[in-house]
Scaffold this motif. Structure first.
Motif, PDB file in Angstrom:
ATOM      1  N   ALA A  50       0.857  -1.185   0.000  1.00 28.40           N
ATOM      2  CA  ALA A  50       0.000   0.000   0.000  1.00 28.40           C
ATOM      3  C   ALA A  50       0.898   1.240   0.000  1.00 28.40           C
ATOM      4  N   LEU A  51       0.319   2.387   0.233  1.00 27.85           N
ATOM      5  CA  LEU A  51       1.115   3.609   0.312  1.00 27.85           C
ATOM      6  C   LEU A  51       1.670   3.754   1.723  1.00 27.85           C
ATOM      7  N   SER A  52       2.980   3.901   1.821  1.00 26.77           N
ATOM      8  CA  SER A  52       3.601   4.167   3.106  1.00 26.77           C
ATOM      9  C   SER A  52       3.526   5.655   3.405  1.00 26.77           C
ATOM     10  N   THR A  53       3.438   5.987   4.665  1.00 28.84           N
ATOM     11  CA  THR A  53       3.418   7.383   5.078  1.00 28.84           C
ATOM     12  C   THR A  53       4.810   7.786   5.554  1.00 28.84           C
ATOM     13  N   VAL A  54       5.320   8.857   4.964  1.00 28.63           N
ATOM     14  CA  VAL A  54       6.642   9.353   5.337  1.00 28.63           C
ATOM     15  C   VAL A  54       6.476  10.766   5.884  1.00 28.63           C
TER      16      VAL A  54
END
Ligand code: 9UX
Length: 71
Positions: free
Chosen positions: A42-46
């Protein structure tokens, strides 16, 4: 490093990915901390904490240099 600008990054699946993105973003001028919430598949949060506002283009370039995509 809870404070900072948040970005969604695609394509990160392991801790080595985390290390690569963290290294590239940490090299940007004024960056104090990088926190990654890894979400494989999925999309990782940075979250990037810096002493100045970061431009989307420089963040995108750093993420792409590490081999990933800014969503
Ligand atoms: Mo290894 Mo993380 O190729 O993409 S660095 S899984």
């Amino acid at each position: 490093a809870a404070d900072g600008q948040s970005f969604a990054v695609a394509g990160m699946t392991c801790e080595h990915c985390v290390a690569s993105v963290t290294e590239e973003l940490s090299a940007l001028d004024g960056v104090d901390a990088v926190a990654v919430d890894l979400k494989p598949g999925a999309l990782s949060t940075v979250v990037v904490s810096a002493s100045r506002p970061l431009g989307g283009d420089e963040v995108r370039a750093a993420v792409e240099e590490a081999g990933y995509t800014l969503a």
